[in-house]
Design a protein around this motif. Structure first.
Motif, PDB file in Angstrom:
ATOM      1  N   LEU A  84       0.852  -1.200   0.000  1.00  0.00           N
ATOM      2  CA  LEU A  84       0.000   0.000   0.000  1.00  0.00           C
ATOM      3  C   LEU A  84       0.882   1.242   0.000  1.00  0.00           C
ATOM      4  CD1 LEU A  84      -2.934   0.796   0.013  1.00  0.00           C
ATOM      5  CD2 LEU A  84      -2.924   0.722   2.503  1.00  0.00           C
ATOM      6  N   ARG A  85       0.691   2.112  -1.017  1.00  0.00           N
ATOM      7  CA  ARG A  85       1.534   3.290  -1.175  1.00  0.00           C
ATOM      8  C   ARG A  85       0.699   4.556  -1.100  1.00  0.00           C
ATOM      9  NH1 ARG A  85       5.370   1.492   0.802  1.00  0.00           N
ATOM     10  NH2 ARG A  85       6.566   3.327   0.164  1.00  0.00           N
ATOM     11  N   ARG A  86       1.370   5.684  -1.177  1.00  0.00           N
ATOM     12  CA  ARG A  86       0.709   6.989  -1.068  1.00  0.00           C
ATOM     13  C   ARG A  86      -0.305   7.181  -2.192  1.00  0.00           C
ATOM     14  NH1 ARG A  86       3.352   9.918   2.764  1.00  0.00           N
ATOM     15  NH2 ARG A  86       5.548   9.394   3.140  1.00  0.00           N
ATOM     16  N   ARG A  87      -1.333   7.960  -1.852  1.00  0.00           N
ATOM     17  CA  ARG A  87      -2.418   8.339  -2.778  1.00  0.00           C
ATOM     18  C   ARG A  87      -3.337   7.166  -3.121  1.00  0.00           C
ATOM     19  NH1 ARG A  87       2.006  11.097  -4.438  1.00  0.00           N
ATOM     20  NH2 ARG A  87       2.527   9.528  -5.999  1.00  0.00           N
ATOM     21  N   GLN A  88      -3.150   6.014  -2.483  1.00  0.00           N
ATOM     22  CA  GLN A  88      -4.075   4.905  -2.699  1.00  0.00           C
ATOM     23  C   GLN A  88      -5.197   4.982  -1.662  1.00  0.00           C
ATOM     24  OE1 GLN A  88      -1.835   1.257  -2.635  1.00  0.00           O
ATOM     25  NE2 GLN A  88      -1.123   1.514  -4.740  1.00  0.00           N
ATOM     26  N   PRO A  89      -6.400   4.551  -2.030  1.00  0.00           N
ATOM     27  CA  PRO A  89      -7.531   4.642  -1.089  1.00  0.00           C
ATOM     28  C   PRO A  89      -7.387   3.657   0.065  1.00  0.00           C
ATOM     29  CG  PRO A  89      -8.179   3.472  -3.076  1.00  0.00           C
ATOM     30  CD  PRO A  89      -6.802   3.992  -3.344  1.00  0.00           C
ATOM     31  N   VAL A  90      -7.919   4.060   1.220  1.00  0.00           N
ATOM     32  CA  VAL A  90      -7.905   3.194   2.387  1.00  0.00           C
ATOM     33  C   VAL A  90      -9.158   3.500   3.209  1.00  0.00           C
ATOM     34  CG1 VAL A  90      -6.560   4.823   3.772  1.00  0.00           C
ATOM     35  CG2 VAL A  90      -6.541   2.405   4.365  1.00  0.00           C
ATOM     36  N   VAL A  91      -9.742   2.476   3.787  1.00  0.00           N
ATOM     37  CA  VAL A  91     -10.934   2.627   4.621  1.00  0.00           C
ATOM     38  C   VAL A  91     -10.522   2.461   6.085  1.00  0.00           C
ATOM     39  CG1 VAL A  91     -13.229   1.761   5.168  1.00  0.00           C
ATOM     40  CG2 VAL A  91     -12.426   1.750   2.794  1.00  0.00           C
ATOM     41  N   LEU A  92     -10.795   3.490   6.893  1.00  0.00           N
ATOM     42  CA  LEU A  92     -10.474   3.459   8.318  1.00  0.00           C
ATOM     43  C   LEU A  92     -11.748   3.203   9.107  1.00  0.00           C
ATOM     44  CD1 LEU A  92      -8.094   6.565   8.537  1.00  0.00           C
ATOM     45  CD2 LEU A  92      -7.449   4.156   8.301  1.00  0.00           C
ATOM     46  N   GLU A  93     -11.703   2.227  10.002  1.00  0.00           N
ATOM     47  CA  GLU A  93     -12.836   1.926  10.866  1.00  0.00           C
ATOM     48  C   GLU A  93     -12.405   2.041  12.323  1.00  0.00           C
ATOM     49  OE1 GLU A  93     -14.554  -1.822   9.912  1.00  0.00           O
ATOM     50  OE2 GLU A  93     -15.658  -1.036   8.192  1.00  0.00           O
ATOM     51  N   PHE A  94     -13.274   2.669  13.141  1.00  0.00           N
ATOM     52  CA  PHE A  94     -12.992   2.920  14.547  1.00  0.00           C
ATOM     53  C   PHE A  94     -14.083   2.264  15.389  1.00  0.00           C
ATOM     54  CE2 PHE A  94     -11.179   6.203  11.954  1.00  0.00           C
ATOM     55  CZ  PHE A  94      -9.929   6.452  12.508  1.00  0.00           C
ATOM     56  N   HIS A  95     -13.678   1.355  16.288  1.00  0.00           N
ATOM     57  CA  HIS A  95     -14.631   0.592  17.104  1.00  0.00           C
ATOM     58  C   HIS A  95     -14.372   0.865  18.578  1.00  0.00           C
ATOM     59  CE1 HIS A  95     -15.755  -2.161  13.694  1.00  0.00           C
ATOM     60  NE2 HIS A  95     -14.550  -1.802  13.281  1.00  0.00           N
ATOM     61  N   HIS A  96     -15.436   1.195  19.312  1.00  0.00           N
ATOM     62  CA  HIS A  96     -15.375   1.338  20.766  1.00  0.00           C
ATOM     63  C   HIS A  96     -16.768   1.071  21.315  1.00  0.00           C
ATOM     64  CE1 HIS A  96     -14.918   3.034  24.785  1.00  0.00           C
ATOM     65  NE2 HIS A  96     -13.611   3.033  24.604  1.00  0.00           N
ATOM     66  N   GLU A 106     -10.580   7.318   3.184  1.00  0.00           N
ATOM     67  CA  GLU A 106      -9.444   8.220   3.112  1.00  0.00           C
ATOM     68  C   GLU A 106      -8.484   7.793   2.011  1.00  0.00           C
ATOM     69  OE1 GLU A 106      -8.189  10.882   4.081  1.00  0.00           O
ATOM     70  OE2 GLU A 106      -9.254  11.566   5.865  1.00  0.00           O
ATOM     71  N   TYR A 107      -7.455   8.591   1.838  1.00  0.00           N
ATOM     72  CA  TYR A 107      -6.345   8.256   0.955  1.00  0.00           C
ATOM     73  C   TYR A 107      -5.065   8.269   1.775  1.00  0.00           C
ATOM     74  CZ  TYR A 107      -9.327   8.760  -3.140  1.00  0.00           C
ATOM     75  OH  TYR A 107     -10.315   8.599  -4.081  1.00  0.00           O
ATOM     76  N   VAL A 108      -4.163   7.365   1.459  1.00  0.00           N
ATOM     77  CA  VAL A 108      -2.883   7.309   2.157  1.00  0.00           C
ATOM     78  C   VAL A 108      -2.086   8.553   1.802  1.00  0.00           C
ATOM     79  CG1 VAL A 108      -0.750   6.014   2.482  1.00  0.00           C
ATOM     80  CG2 VAL A 108      -2.902   4.794   2.092  1.00  0.00           C
ATOM     81  N   GLY A 109      -1.672   9.282   2.823  1.00  0.00           N
ATOM     82  CA  GLY A 109      -0.928  10.511   2.588  1.00  0.00           C
ATOM     83  C   GLY A 109      -0.124  10.904   3.800  1.00  0.00           C
ATOM     84  N   ASP A 110       0.619  11.967   3.640  1.00  0.00           N
ATOM     85  CA  ASP A 110       1.457  12.482   4.726  1.00  0.00           C
ATOM     86  C   ASP A 110       0.678  13.544   5.480  1.00  0.00           C
ATOM     87  OD1 ASP A 110       3.508  13.090   6.390  1.00  0.00           O
ATOM     88  OD2 ASP A 110       4.681  14.231   4.930  1.00  0.00           O
ATOM     89  N   LYS A 111      -0.183  13.101   6.408  1.00  0.00           N
ATOM     90  CA  LYS A 111      -1.000  14.035   7.175  1.00  0.00           C
ATOM     91  C   LYS A 111      -1.390  13.402   8.504  1.00  0.00           C
ATOM     92  CE  LYS A 111      -5.644  12.862   5.531  1.00  0.00           C
ATOM     93  NZ  LYS A 111      -6.889  13.418   4.970  1.00  0.00           N
ATOM     94  N   ILE A 112      -1.964  14.222   9.379  1.00  0.00           N
ATOM     95  CA  ILE A 112      -2.470  13.748  10.670  1.00  0.00           C
ATOM     96  C   ILE A 112      -3.946  13.395  10.507  1.00  0.00           C
ATOM     97  CG2 ILE A 112      -2.910  14.376  13.070  1.00  0.00           C
ATOM     98  CD1 ILE A 112      -0.528  16.292  12.877  1.00  0.00           C
ATOM     99  N   TYR A 113      -4.310  12.185  10.892  1.00  0.00           N
ATOM    100  CA  TYR A 113      -5.683  11.723  10.752  1.00  0.00           C
ATOM    101  C   TYR A 113      -6.414  11.928  12.089  1.00  0.00           C
ATOM    102  CZ  TYR A 113      -4.086   9.577   6.436  1.00  0.00           C
ATOM    103  OH  TYR A 113      -3.561   9.383   5.187  1.00  0.00           O
ATOM    104  N   ILE A 114      -7.486  12.692  12.063  1.00  0.00           N
ATOM    105  CA  ILE A 114      -8.272  12.967  13.264  1.00  0.00           C
ATOM    106  C   ILE A 114      -9.665  12.372  13.089  1.00  0.00           C
ATOM    107  CG2 ILE A 114      -9.270  14.741  14.756  1.00  0.00           C
ATOM    108  CD1 ILE A 114      -6.957  16.526  14.068  1.00  0.00           C
ATOM    109  N   ALA A 115     -10.021  11.485  13.999  1.00  0.00           N
ATOM    110  CA  ALA A 115     -11.339  10.844  13.965  1.00  0.00           C
ATOM    111  C   ALA A 115     -12.157  11.323  15.157  1.00  0.00           C
ATOM    112  CB  ALA A 115     -11.188   9.329  13.992  1.00  0.00           C
ATOM    113  N   ARG A 116     -13.393  11.718  14.895  1.00  0.00           N
ATOM    114  CA  ARG A 116     -14.286  12.176  15.970  1.00  0.00           C
ATOM    115  C   ARG A 116     -15.470  11.224  16.048  1.00  0.00           C
ATOM    116  NH1 ARG A 116     -11.991  16.848  13.809  1.00  0.00           N
ATOM    117  NH2 ARG A 116     -11.151  18.284  15.397  1.00  0.00           N
ATOM    118  N   MET A 117     -15.634  10.593  17.211  1.00  0.00           N
ATOM    119  CA  MET A 117     -16.647   9.568  17.376  1.00  0.00           C
ATOM    120  C   MET A 117     -17.816  10.099  18.206  1.00  0.00           C
ATOM    121  SD  MET A 117     -14.268   6.188  18.025  1.00  0.00           S
ATOM    122  CE  MET A 117     -15.625   5.065  17.627  1.00  0.00           C
TER     123      MET A 117
END
Length: 327
Positions: A84-96, A106-117
């Motif tokens: 998996l390399r940059r600019r490829q799609p990715v699905v993030l799932e958050f469970h609690h 999302e897309y794989v990139g050089d950034k900070i990912y912030i998730a609000r649940m």
């Protein structure tokens, strides 16, 4: 002609195979990408966007899946599959268990990912018909080790540096700083006693030709118990006075108080790295109670988490359990 054509074809096939092998080797050698971010509670008020720990996080793509779990500060770090390399799609799932499932494309990139649940709505129970317990006047108490000093007294000692002035040195050490006159070096030591230390040590010439003397050494031992002094004299006999205060250091516990900051249903406070035995003092429906936190951070009225900062100070966050309210 036919032979040349076959040679070209074989060469192209060999180059293709070599390119494929080289691509596979490079793919396995390059480091995998890492996604970093944090998980927060969804709220329009930034002060109430609290970090969420223990969130199970997955990053999924057709080539594979990465897994992670947020810490007490909400921080997470997911190592992606090498393919998996940059600019490829990715699905993030958050469970609690206390929050609604969050799925982010999302897309794989050089950034900070912030998730609000979003918190799971609390279902009405028999307990909700009872009035909530009011928590008020919350105060944090802890102790730190501190060194205090008991004044034992002072010590003074005189000593002479005997010599006869105007005697040529003739290159026989010790000599005056310019090498002209014969000199004498005298030393003296003081001991503060077992468990004691010297403070404000000082040495001074009080009699004789003081301008023709020099203090060569004025040294305290590492434990500050012993004081050593050496003096060079290249004239007639001089007298010196050595003085110092003597103290007895003692290690004791100092109790300190602080007040947490409360936003919504959570209180936050920090403690220095040296803090010991933290407890929360609070009024529950008007009754003053002390709640030691202990290593498990257990409170009957709140769920607490602790994080350690870079300077080793500790950050605490306690969120009210159902049936309690701040006032």
């Amino acid at each position: 002609m036919g032979g040349n054509k076959r040679t070209v074809i074989l060469t192209l096939v060999a180059l293709g195979i070599l390119g494929t092998i080289l691509s596979i080797v490079l793919l396995h050698r390059r480091p995998p990408l890492v996604l970093k971010g944090t998980v927060l509670r969804q709220d329009s008020d930034p002060n109430k966007q609290l970090p969420i720990g223990d969130v199970e996080i997955t990053a999924t793509n057709s080539v594979g899946t990465g897994h992670s779990k947020s810490d007490s500060t909400g921080f997470f770090r997911i190592t992606l599959p090498k393919e998996l390399r940059r600019r490829q799609p990715v699905v993030l799932e958050f469970h609690h268990k206390d929050y609604q499932l969050l799925t982010v494309n999302e897309y794989v990139g050089d950034k900070i990912y912030i998730a609000r649940m979003v918190p799971v709505p609390q279902l009405p129970t028999a307990e909700t018909h009872h009035p909530e317990v009011t928590v008020s006047n919350v105060q944090v108490r802890y102790s730190v080790k501190a060194t205090t000093e008991a004044n034992v007294g002072s010590t003074a000692k005189t000593f002479q540096v005997p010599n006869i002035g105007n005697m040529p040195c003739d290159k026989r050490s010790p000599c005056s700083p310019d090498g002209k006159w014969k000199a004498v070096i005298s030393s003296v030591s003081l001991d503060a006693g077992e468990g004691n230390q010297f403070r404000n040590a000082r040495v001074s010439c009080i009699a004789g030709p003081c301008p023709f003397t020099r203090i060569e050494l004025e040294n305290l031992s590492q434990d500050r118990r012993r004081l050593n002094v050496s003096v060079r004299n290249w004239s007639d006999t001089t007298t010196f006075l050595l003085e110092a205060e003597v103290v007895h250091p003692m290690l004791s516990d100092m109790v300190r108080d602080s007040y947490p900051v409360i936003f919504g249903r959570a209180l936050n406070f920090t403690l220095p790295a040296t803090a010991e035995g933290p407890s929360l003092e609070a009024d529950l429906d008007g009754e003053a109670i002390v709640f030691p936190l202990g290593p498990d951070l257990f409170l009957r009225w709140a769920e607490c988490h602790m994080g350690i900062d870079r300077d080793q100070s500790k950050t605490y966050r306690c969120e009210l359990k159902p049936g309690y309210q701040f006032r």
